[in-house]
Design an enzyme around this catalytic site. Structure first.
Site, PDB file in Angstrom:
ATOM      1  N   GLY A 211      -2.026   6.374  -7.787  1.00 55.26           N
ATOM      2  CA  GLY A 211      -2.727   7.466  -7.103  1.00 55.26           C
ATOM      3  C   GLY A 211      -3.696   6.823  -6.127  1.00 55.26           C
ATOM      4  O   GLY A 211      -3.355   5.843  -5.478  1.00 55.26           O
TER       5      GLY A 211
ATOM      6  N   SER B  39       0.891   0.602  -9.173  1.00 60.30           N
ATOM      7  CA  SER B  39       0.176   0.867  -7.914  1.00 60.30           C
ATOM      8  C   SER B  39      -1.341   0.754  -8.108  1.00 60.30           C
ATOM      9  O   SER B  39      -1.822  -0.336  -8.397  1.00 60.30           O
ATOM     10  CB  SER B  39       0.608   2.229  -7.369  1.00 60.30           C
ATOM     11  OG  SER B  39       0.261   2.359  -6.012  1.00 60.30           O
ATOM     12  N   ALA B  40      -2.110   1.841  -8.023  1.00 56.23           N
ATOM     13  CA  ALA B  40      -3.563   1.758  -8.227  1.00 56.23           C
ATOM     14  C   ALA B  40      -3.894   1.098  -9.571  1.00 56.23           C
ATOM     15  O   ALA B  40      -4.839   0.304  -9.673  1.00 56.23           O
ATOM     16  CB  ALA B  40      -4.198   3.144  -8.138  1.00 56.23           C
TER      17      ALA B  40
ATOM     18  N   HIS C 195       3.004  -1.758  -2.842  1.00 61.13           N
ATOM     19  CA  HIS C 195       3.769  -1.090  -1.764  1.00 61.13           C
ATOM     20  C   HIS C 195       3.822  -2.007  -0.539  1.00 61.13           C
ATOM     21  O   HIS C 195       3.771  -1.509   0.595  1.00 61.13           O
ATOM     22  CB  HIS C 195       3.108   0.232  -1.331  1.00 61.13           C
ATOM     23  CG  HIS C 195       2.943   1.263  -2.401  1.00 61.13           C
ATOM     24  ND1 HIS C 195       3.899   2.219  -2.663  1.00 61.13           N
ATOM     25  CD2 HIS C 195       1.924   1.518  -3.264  1.00 61.13           C
ATOM     26  CE1 HIS C 195       3.460   3.026  -3.634  1.00 61.13           C
ATOM     27  NE2 HIS C 195       2.268   2.617  -4.015  1.00 61.13           N
TER      28      HIS C 195
ATOM     29  N   GLU D 291       7.818  -2.587  -2.970  1.00 63.57           N
ATOM     30  CA  GLU D 291       8.283  -1.532  -3.879  1.00 63.57           C
ATOM     31  C   GLU D 291       9.568  -2.005  -4.568  1.00 63.57           C
ATOM     32  O   GLU D 291      10.434  -2.606  -3.925  1.00 63.57           O
ATOM     33  CB  GLU D 291       8.519  -0.236  -3.106  1.00 63.57           C
ATOM     34  CG  GLU D 291       7.220   0.347  -2.574  1.00 63.57           C
ATOM     35  CD  GLU D 291       7.409   1.665  -1.810  1.00 63.57           C
ATOM     36  OE1 GLU D 291       8.562   2.068  -1.563  1.00 63.57           O
ATOM     37  OE2 GLU D 291       6.389   2.290  -1.470  1.00 63.57           O
TER      38      GLU D 291
END
Lengths: 238, 238
Positions: free
Chosen positions: B92, B124-125, B161, B196
């Site tokens: 997020g 991710s985060a 990413h 990714e």
């Protein structure tokens, strides 16, 4: 445009030329906004330049000095702000720019000078710091500024280099629009997405879009809208 | 891989599975790393999930609970960390995630649990916060965390990413590589660009790249290098 008349009778106008990006496809450095820069600066000649968004200040100053000389303006150091007839804050990394401005106690000084009528030109990072905060920057937080609060010379947020989604992309990272919708999950301030090749001409509370493309305006809880070049954006920013 | 033997004789391993992104083109939510998640969690069943990177925690918890149930794992609230056999911190907005972790005093608690041997999965985060700071996030700073310092479970930075430049682009905003080179104008820490569809499997000081693509490693003053899947990255991160 309404000029504010101060108690002493001196008329006072906040004047900002807020350019999305110095570089635009098909143009040289600061080439596309040259007509607007000339018109905006009018008879002012001495421009204090702030290079803090870049790593190499000397190289940046030399580049900007040469470009402004071509247009007939003299670049002086930001430290000589007292002598300046106008201010230009250039692009680069917004976190680095803001951190340096805090460290040198320049935010209040610049804010006061602009509110007293000194014309201000920003490009990219130099544009974003005129907003209440830098929360709509695209930049990587490569350094930690003491706060994200910035000059607050305008009452809304700008997103420079605004980029439409690529319909052929297979990348799953957020699009710019998704990031700005995330901003409105946490903040109520409107955001103007300024595409490359566009700029805002601000006089007090009047904001006109100039350049080659429309702006995209994001407001919390509303569908984004497009407003074309030459238009005033004020009715969408209240 | 070396297990650290503590004074009491208990062996202790920092175990991290650091996924670049939950969504990858051509796959469902957390589909591509399913084999690695199953292998990483082994016989652990109860996973505490942290949804703070998202705006709507309940919706995020429901989505992750359903997905982990399909793989045979039970999702419990991050507040029940004491009962957890593993931790998953989802993706997020990284600034929002870090701000919430500071507000709830969870950084120290999570760090201690992981250093005591509880396996940690990030996406991710949730991956970026295992670095010393979040200075290599791609996210917009939509909120202001009290600091950019994060868990420091690994000694280098990750860029999730990670995106190669588009040779056909006319956009003048910085490429990802340019942003990471800017990071190294201000910082010395190496950065691993995780594309990714890739992830790092970490056991103490051993870091192995898994997935479908190479990683791109950025070190101050050196040319970036590509290291292929299945390789250990340790020699490049010292």
């Amino acid at each position: 445009m309404l000029a504010i008349t101060r108690p002493g009778g001196q008329s006072c106008v906040v004047q900002l030329l807020l350019i999305s990006s110095s570089n635009v496809h098909g143009y040289g450095f600061l080439q596309h906004p040259e007509p607007q820069i000339r018109r905006f600066l009018s008879r002012k000649r001495r421009v204090a330049f702030c290079p803090f968004a870049a790593h190499d200040h000397d190289a940046y100053i030399a580049k900007v000095r040469e470009r402004f000389a071509q247009m007939g303006f003299e670049i002086i150091p930001i430290e000589d702000l007292d002598r300046a007839e106008a201010i230009f804050v250039g692009g680069g990394n917004t976190f680095r720019l803001l951190k340096k401005l805090y460290e040198r106690n320049l935010l209040d000084v610049i804010r006061q000078r602009v509110r007293a009528g000194t014309p201000y030109i920003g490009s990219s990072a130099g544009t974003v710091i005129t907003c209440p905060t830098i929360r709509t920057t695209n930049d990587m937080p490569i350094v930690e500024a003491q706060s994200l609060n910035s000059l607050g010379l305008i009452a809304f947020q700008l997103n420079c280099h605004f980029l439409d989604p690529d319909p052929n992309s297979t990348h799953k990272g957020e699009t710019r629009e998704q990031r700005l919708l995330e901003f409105h999950e946490e903040n109520t301030t409107p955001v103007v997405g300024l595409r490359e090749g566009t700029m805002l001409w601000v006089e007090n509370d009047s904001h006109r879009l100039l350049g080659e493309k429309p702006a995209r305006i994001f407001r919390q809880g509303k569908e984004p809208i497009e407003v074309g070049p030459g238009k005033w954006l004020d009715e969408y920013l209240r």
